[in-house]
Design an enzyme around this catalytic site. Sequence first.
Site, PDB file in Angstrom:
ATOM      1  N   VAL A  11     -10.951   3.442  -3.239  1.00  0.00           N
ATOM      2  CA  VAL A  11     -10.821   3.080  -4.517  1.00  0.00           C
ATOM      3  C   VAL A  11     -11.747   1.999  -4.991  1.00  0.00           C
ATOM      4  O   VAL A  11     -11.805   0.879  -4.118  1.00  0.00           O
ATOM      5  CB  VAL A  11      -9.365   2.420  -4.586  1.00  0.00           C
ATOM      6  CG1 VAL A  11      -8.977   1.740  -5.938  1.00  0.00           C
ATOM      7  CG2 VAL A  11      -8.240   3.440  -4.217  1.00  0.00           C
TER       8      VAL A  11
ATOM      9  N   ASN B  34     -13.258  -3.065   2.473  1.00  0.00           N
ATOM     10  CA  ASN B  34     -13.945  -2.011   2.886  1.00  0.00           C
ATOM     11  C   ASN B  34     -15.002  -2.085   1.613  1.00  0.00           C
ATOM     12  O   ASN B  34     -14.371  -1.951   0.296  1.00  0.00           O
ATOM     13  CB  ASN B  34     -13.200  -0.636   2.672  1.00  0.00           C
ATOM     14  CG  ASN B  34     -12.217  -0.617   4.069  1.00  0.00           C
ATOM     15  OD1 ASN B  34     -12.629  -0.943   5.253  1.00  0.00           O
ATOM     16  ND2 ASN B  34     -11.082   0.168   3.636  1.00  0.00           N
TER      17      ASN B  34
ATOM     18  N   ASP C 122       0.910  -1.406   0.025  1.00  0.00           N
ATOM     19  CA  ASP C 122      -0.013  -0.005  -0.105  1.00  0.00           C
ATOM     20  C   ASP C 122       0.897   1.292  -0.179  1.00  0.00           C
ATOM     21  O   ASP C 122       1.958   1.414   0.697  1.00  0.00           O
ATOM     22  CB  ASP C 122      -0.662   0.076   1.311  1.00  0.00           C
ATOM     23  CG  ASP C 122      -2.101   1.079   1.007  1.00  0.00           C
ATOM     24  OD1 ASP C 122      -3.247   0.832   0.838  1.00  0.00           O
ATOM     25  OD2 ASP C 122      -1.685   2.338   1.123  1.00  0.00           O
ATOM     26  N   ILE C 123       0.462   2.154  -0.814  1.00  0.00           N
ATOM     27  CA  ILE C 123       1.493   3.389  -0.766  1.00  0.00           C
ATOM     28  C   ILE C 123       1.333   4.206   0.427  1.00  0.00           C
ATOM     29  O   ILE C 123       2.280   5.149   0.620  1.00  0.00           O
ATOM     30  CB  ILE C 123       0.856   4.292  -2.068  1.00  0.00           C
ATOM     31  CG1 ILE C 123       1.900   5.067  -2.773  1.00  0.00           C
ATOM     32  CG2 ILE C 123      -0.099   5.172  -1.841  1.00  0.00           C
ATOM     33  CD1 ILE C 123       1.759   5.533  -4.017  1.00  0.00           C
TER      34      ILE C 123
ATOM     35  N   HIS D 278     -10.348  -4.759  -3.214  1.00  0.00           N
ATOM     36  CA  HIS D 278      -9.039  -5.023  -2.740  1.00  0.00           C
ATOM     37  C   HIS D 278      -9.118  -5.542  -1.542  1.00  0.00           C
ATOM     38  O   HIS D 278      -9.961  -4.913  -0.419  1.00  0.00           O
ATOM     39  CB  HIS D 278      -8.239  -4.061  -2.950  1.00  0.00           C
ATOM     40  CG  HIS D 278      -8.759  -2.611  -2.289  1.00  0.00           C
ATOM     41  ND1 HIS D 278      -9.561  -1.856  -3.099  1.00  0.00           N
ATOM     42  CD2 HIS D 278      -8.517  -1.915  -1.288  1.00  0.00           C
ATOM     43  CE1 HIS D 278     -10.073  -0.980  -2.199  1.00  0.00           C
ATOM     44  NE2 HIS D 278      -9.364  -0.792  -1.178  1.00  0.00           N
ATOM     45  N   MET D 279      -8.214  -6.415  -0.963  1.00  0.00           N
ATOM     46  CA  MET D 279      -8.055  -6.673   0.379  1.00  0.00           C
ATOM     47  C   MET D 279      -6.928  -6.239   1.172  1.00  0.00           C
ATOM     48  O   MET D 279      -5.792  -6.334   0.454  1.00  0.00           O
ATOM     49  CB  MET D 279      -8.148  -8.424   0.435  1.00  0.00           C
ATOM     50  CG  MET D 279      -7.825  -8.734   1.930  1.00  0.00           C
ATOM     51  SD  MET D 279      -7.896 -10.630   1.848  1.00  0.00           S
ATOM     52  CE  MET D 279      -9.496 -11.094   1.311  1.00  0.00           C
ATOM     53  N   HIS D 280      -7.201  -5.445   2.232  1.00  0.00           N
ATOM     54  CA  HIS D 280      -5.910  -4.890   2.851  1.00  0.00           C
ATOM     55  C   HIS D 280      -5.510  -6.138   3.777  1.00  0.00           C
ATOM     56  O   HIS D 280      -6.118  -6.681   4.364  1.00  0.00           O
ATOM     57  CB  HIS D 280      -6.305  -3.764   3.837  1.00  0.00           C
ATOM     58  CG  HIS D 280      -6.774  -2.647   3.171  1.00  0.00           C
ATOM     59  ND1 HIS D 280      -6.056  -1.485   2.639  1.00  0.00           N
ATOM     60  CD2 HIS D 280      -8.200  -2.267   2.684  1.00  0.00           C
ATOM     61  CE1 HIS D 280      -6.840  -0.575   2.333  1.00  0.00           C
ATOM     62  NE2 HIS D 280      -7.983  -1.066   2.244  1.00  0.00           N
TER      63      HIS D 280
HETATM   64  P1  5GP Z   1      -9.759   1.751   0.580  1.00  0.00           P
HETATM   65  O1  5GP Z   1      -9.812   2.810   1.463  1.00  0.00           O
HETATM   66  O2  5GP Z   1     -10.446   1.937  -0.810  1.00  0.00           O
HETATM   67  O3  5GP Z   1     -10.186   0.764   0.964  1.00  0.00           O
HETATM   68  O4  5GP Z   1      -8.177   1.603   0.280  1.00  0.00           O
HETATM   69  C1  5GP Z   1      -7.444   2.047  -0.967  1.00  0.00           C
HETATM   70  C2  5GP Z   1      -6.160   2.036  -0.465  1.00  0.00           C
HETATM   71  O5  5GP Z   1      -5.215   2.042  -1.645  1.00  0.00           O
HETATM   72  C3  5GP Z   1      -5.614   2.911   0.438  1.00  0.00           C
HETATM   73  O6  5GP Z   1      -4.859   2.293   1.564  1.00  0.00           O
HETATM   74  C4  5GP Z   1      -4.386   3.694  -0.373  1.00  0.00           C
HETATM   75  O7  5GP Z   1      -3.566   3.970   0.363  1.00  0.00           O
HETATM   76  C5  5GP Z   1      -4.033   2.543  -1.424  1.00  0.00           C
HETATM   77  N1  5GP Z   1      -3.747   3.392  -2.694  1.00  0.00           N
HETATM   78  C6  5GP Z   1      -4.275   4.237  -3.363  1.00  0.00           C
HETATM   79  N2  5GP Z   1      -3.754   4.641  -4.594  1.00  0.00           N
HETATM   80  C7  5GP Z   1      -2.368   3.603  -4.555  1.00  0.00           C
HETATM   81  C8  5GP Z   1      -1.736   3.498  -5.564  1.00  0.00           C
HETATM   82  O8  5GP Z   1      -1.433   4.447  -6.423  1.00  0.00           O
HETATM   83  N3  5GP Z   1      -0.472   2.751  -5.301  1.00  0.00           N
HETATM   84  C9  5GP Z   1      -0.582   1.943  -4.219  1.00  0.00           C
HETATM   85  N4  5GP Z   1       0.261   1.137  -3.894  1.00  0.00           N
HETATM   86  N5  5GP Z   1      -1.690   2.008  -3.412  1.00  0.00           N
HETATM   87  C10 5GP Z   1      -2.495   2.938  -3.453  1.00  0.00           C
END
Ligand code: 5GP
Length: 114
Positions: free
Chosen positions: A97, A88, A31-32, A101-103
């Site tokens: 996003v 989420n 994660d970025i 996706h799974m964190h």
């Molecule tokens: P969400 O809140 O949608 O469950 O999580 C989206 C995740 O994607 C966030 O933790 C965010 O830091 C990560 N993320 C968003 N854009 C990028 C990207 O361009 N590259 C990477 N590696 N992670 C991203």
Amino acid sequence: MIDDCIFCKIVDGQIPCTKLYEDDNLLAFEDIHPIAPTHFLVIPKEHIPTLDDVEERHAQLLGDMLYVSAQLAQQKGLGASGYRQVINCRESAGQVVFHLHMHVIGGRKMDKMG
Ligand code: 5GP
Ligand code: ZN
């Protein structure tokens, strides 16, 4: 491939990532903006916007996401201390996003879910 989707662009190689795992159907990358010492994402290569858009044909894919996430967490040394997987689904849950996706989060003590 959806043109305005960040994660489709990562799958396509248009946006770089720190890749941890890849097969025909899945990609895992760091994660970025990590919220813990370990924080990576496991995504399907197919553009599925949310968990609600999953169909029966995706059952194996979901199982593989869970399996791969656990394997990677253990490879990163979190097997003993533990880790958390989070999906989420939509705005109230904090989804930003809209590509499934799974964190996978670990390396520190987690708060109780709330
Ligand atoms: P969400 O809140 O949608 O469950 O999580 C989206 C995740 O994607 C966030 O933790 C965010 O830091 C990560 N993320 C968003 N854009 C990028 C990207 O361009 N590259 C990477 N590696 N992670 C991203
Ligand atoms: Zn996408």
